[in-house]
Design an enzyme around this catalytic site. Structure first.
Site, PDB file in Angstrom:
ATOM      1  N   ASN A 209      28.254  38.641  70.165  1.00  0.00           N
ATOM      2  CA  ASN A 209      28.939  39.335  69.057  1.00  0.00           C
ATOM      3  C   ASN A 209      30.344  39.728  69.504  1.00  0.00           C
ATOM      4  OD1 ASN A 209      28.832  42.099  70.270  1.00  0.00           O
ATOM      5  ND2 ASN A 209      26.636  41.652  70.182  1.00  0.00           N
ATOM      6  N   ASP A 277      20.271  41.576  68.817  1.00  0.00           N
ATOM      7  CA  ASP A 277      18.919  41.963  68.374  1.00  0.00           C
ATOM      8  C   ASP A 277      17.895  40.875  68.678  1.00  0.00           C
ATOM      9  OD1 ASP A 277      19.501  44.522  67.307  1.00  0.00           O
ATOM     10  OD2 ASP A 277      20.544  43.531  65.649  1.00  0.00           O
ATOM     11  N   ASP A 306      14.427  46.920  72.578  1.00  0.00           N
ATOM     12  CA  ASP A 306      15.376  47.947  72.142  1.00  0.00           C
ATOM     13  C   ASP A 306      15.569  48.914  73.316  1.00  0.00           C
ATOM     14  OD1 ASP A 306      16.637  50.233  71.036  1.00  0.00           O
ATOM     15  OD2 ASP A 306      16.106  49.484  69.046  1.00  0.00           O
ATOM     16  N   LYS A 339      18.730  56.030  61.885  1.00  0.00           N
ATOM     17  CA  LYS A 339      18.656  55.403  63.214  1.00  0.00           C
ATOM     18  C   LYS A 339      18.329  56.434  64.292  1.00  0.00           C
ATOM     19  CE  LYS A 339      21.101  51.441  63.304  1.00  0.00           C
ATOM     20  NZ  LYS A 339      22.311  50.635  63.305  1.00  0.00           N
ATOM     21  N   LYS A 343      15.090  55.733  66.519  1.00  0.00           N
ATOM     22  CA  LYS A 343      15.229  55.378  67.935  1.00  0.00           C
ATOM     23  C   LYS A 343      14.810  56.525  68.852  1.00  0.00           C
ATOM     24  CE  LYS A 343      18.074  51.582  67.232  1.00  0.00           C
ATOM     25  NZ  LYS A 343      18.359  50.367  67.975  1.00  0.00           N
TER      26      LYS A 343
HETATM   27  N1  CTP Z   1      20.505  49.110  70.942  1.00  0.00           N
HETATM   28  C1  CTP Z   1      19.785  48.886  72.087  1.00  0.00           C
HETATM   29  N2  CTP Z   1      19.005  47.785  72.201  1.00  0.00           N
HETATM   30  C2  CTP Z   1      18.916  46.901  71.190  1.00  0.00           C
HETATM   31  C3  CTP Z   1      19.643  47.118  69.994  1.00  0.00           C
HETATM   32  C4  CTP Z   1      20.439  48.223  69.912  1.00  0.00           C
HETATM   33  O1  CTP Z   1      19.876  49.683  73.031  1.00  0.00           O
HETATM   34  N3  CTP Z   1      18.139  45.842  71.322  1.00  0.00           N
HETATM   35  C5  CTP Z   1      21.283  50.337  70.823  1.00  0.00           C
HETATM   36  C6  CTP Z   1      22.782  50.151  70.698  1.00  0.00           C
HETATM   37  O2  CTP Z   1      23.389  50.176  71.975  1.00  0.00           O
HETATM   38  C7  CTP Z   1      23.170  51.362  69.878  1.00  0.00           C
HETATM   39  C8  CTP Z   1      21.984  51.585  68.980  1.00  0.00           C
HETATM   40  O3  CTP Z   1      20.876  50.947  69.621  1.00  0.00           O
HETATM   41  O4  CTP Z   1      23.302  52.521  70.653  1.00  0.00           O
HETATM   42  C9  CTP Z   1      22.088  51.045  67.587  1.00  0.00           C
HETATM   43  O5  CTP Z   1      22.564  49.731  67.601  1.00  0.00           O
HETATM   44  P1  CTP Z   1      22.900  48.994  66.224  1.00  0.00           P
HETATM   45  O6  CTP Z   1      23.338  47.606  66.525  1.00  0.00           O
HETATM   46  O7  CTP Z   1      23.785  49.872  65.382  1.00  0.00           O
HETATM   47  O8  CTP Z   1      21.501  49.028  65.520  1.00  0.00           O
HETATM   48  P2  CTP Z   1      20.261  48.116  65.629  1.00  0.00           P
HETATM   49  O9  CTP Z   1      19.217  48.803  66.429  1.00  0.00           O
HETATM   50  O10 CTP Z   1      20.659  46.775  66.103  1.00  0.00           O
HETATM   51  O11 CTP Z   1      19.772  48.093  64.121  1.00  0.00           O
HETATM   52  P3  CTP Z   1      20.405  47.280  62.873  1.00  0.00           P
HETATM   53  O12 CTP Z   1      20.859  45.964  63.402  1.00  0.00           O
HETATM   54  O13 CTP Z   1      19.257  47.191  61.960  1.00  0.00           O
HETATM   55  O14 CTP Z   1      21.508  48.115  62.322  1.00  0.00           O
END
Ligand code: CTP
Length: 408
Positions: A209, A277, A306, A339, A343
């Site tokens: 990304n 993700d 996650d 979130k 989380k």
């Molecule tokens: N994060 C993480 N591990 C993942 C995905 C996300 O540690 N596999 C953490 C990111 O570093 C951030 C938070 O979770 O602190 C949220 O990340 P974000 O990309 O906004 O959300 P997602 O969990 O990916 O959810 P979505 O894509 O549905 O918005």
């Protein structure tokens, strides 16, 4: 931040010397006093007059100048400074520093100083990766010299790779890190994740990304400036390694999780990385080849762990404070509140990453801080300022006795 600090800027002979003009301007804008030493080779690229006009101070060039030595000897030049900055630090001046040479004013000042020295290397990619330079840099690091950069990028010599001098703003951040430490987080252990992750499809292709790592790296620097013992786990980025931080470079989300779990017991963990993700369910061992007439290969995805949710799980190993980020393109605050609960973290820093905001890769960020007490709307700030503000809030929170928190 640098009010009243005295920086002795040593300008050596490289094309990146032109960036010194902006560096001087930025340092003076922060309230620092800048005095310049210009080498003979440096004077081929910038003039004493331009440095003098921008620094509003005399520029020192000659070790044997009768007037310079009577006004300000080489010992006095370094004695008068809080920090020496070598920018650009060419292969030649690094070699002379490593060898302890004193063959011109710049090298002599560097040999005579007992002040912190920051070097911003700038040279051709092969000069940077040459065994001689690698050994010189290692020697200088062992002697306590701090490095900022070099960055990857296109070079004046039409090549590409590491060797570009860090941008003036990055050098200023590194200077701040060296000069403005406080003890608000002394003894506290912090973890920061930063940048994107890369998920291999085959040995040459990956899913990733646009995360630049600027915000996460700035947070790591800001925590280190407050005296924290910081581990930064970062995906591939093109920003300077923060000063005073233990950097662990990873590529995939699995590696990021492993590095985070290996960080041990923490007081605070901040998850600024844009973790992919999903990853390929079956990364190929060899490059996937096109077959004439065959349909494109199907890419089967499987979820990544996650990391934030894993570290947020209650238990003895959970950090006292866990801060997640929310990168959203719509319903910013509502999604961030959701979130935080989903989380299990304590705070969420929510930022709008729609392309129109320029947040991804840009210098500024507009964030909301979501805590159990509500939502704070912060003004648009430089990413460094967001980081400094967040670090201050973390210091306040960790310094707050639990009983006081409950009474609020
Ligand atoms: N994060 C993480 N591990 C993942 C995905 C996300 O540690 N596999 C953490 C990111 O570093 C951030 C938070 O979770 O602190 C949220 O990340 P974000 O990309 O906004 O959300 P997602 O969990 O990916 O959810 P979505 O894509 O549905 O918005």
């Amino acid at each position: 931040m640098l009010n009243g600090k005295r920086v002795l800027l040593i300008v050596a002979g490289g094309i990146a010397a032109f960036k010194c003009h902006d560096l001087i301007r930025k340092l003076r804008g922060q309230g620092a006093h800048v005095r310049c030493v210009l080498t003979d080779a440096g004077a081929r690229f910038v003039t004493p007059l331009s440095l003098q006009a921008l620094s509003e101070d005399k520029v020192y060039t000659d070790m044997f100048s009768l007037t310079d030595e009577s006004e300000m000897g080489h010992i006095q030049l370094s004695r008068d400074a809080d920090l020496l900055v070598v920018a650009p630090a060419t292969a030649n001046i690094l070699a002379r520093m490593a060898a302890g040479m004193a063959d011109d004013l710049a090298a002599t000042v560097l040999l005579a100083t007992d002040k912190p020295v920051l070097a911003a290397p700038a040279m051709n990619v092969r000069m940077w990766s040459h065994a001689a330079t690698v050994a010189n840099v290692e020697t200088l690091k062992k002697r306590g010299i701090t490095f900022v950069g070099p960055n990857d990028g296109a070079m004046a010599c039409n090549e590409y790779g590491p060797g570009r001098m860090s941008e003036p703003a990055e050098i200023v951040t590194a200077i701040e890190a060296l000069l403005t430490t406080s003890s608000a987080l002394k003894g506290k252990r912090a973890l920061v994740t930063s940048g994107p992750t890369r998920e291999a499809i085959d040995p040459v292709r990956y899913i990733s990304n646009h995360s630049s790592g600027k915000q996460g790296h700035a947070i790591a620097s800001a925590l280190a400036r407050l005296g924290a013992d910081v581990t930064l786990v970062s995906g591939p980025v093109n920003v300077a390694d923060p000063v005073g931080v233990k950097l662990v470079k990873i590529e995939s989300a699995d590696q990021m999780l492993e590095a985070c779990l290996a960080a041990g017991k923490l007081d605070v963990a901040i998850f600024a990385a844009a973790v992919a993700d999903w990853k390929s369910a079956k990364p190929a061992d060899a490059k996937i080849k096109k077959k004439p007439g065959a349909p494109p290969p199907a890419l089967e995805l499987t979820p990544n762990p996650d990391i934030l949710a894993t570290v947020s799980k209650p238990g003895a190993q959970r950090p006292t404070l866990v801060v997640g980020f929310a990168a959203e393109t719509e319903n910013l605050v509502a999604n961030a509140i959701d979130k935080r609960t989903r989380k299990g973290c304590d705070w969420i820093v929510a930022n709008d990453v729609s392309p129109a905001t320029g947040t991804f890769g840009g210098e500024r960020n507009t964030v909301h801080l979501v805590t159990a007490d509500g939502v704070e709307e912060w003004p648009t700030l430089a990413k460094d300022e967001v980081a400094a503000r967040l670090a201050d809030r973390i210091a306040q929170q960790l310094g707050r006795p639990r009983a006081v928190k409950a009474a609020e």
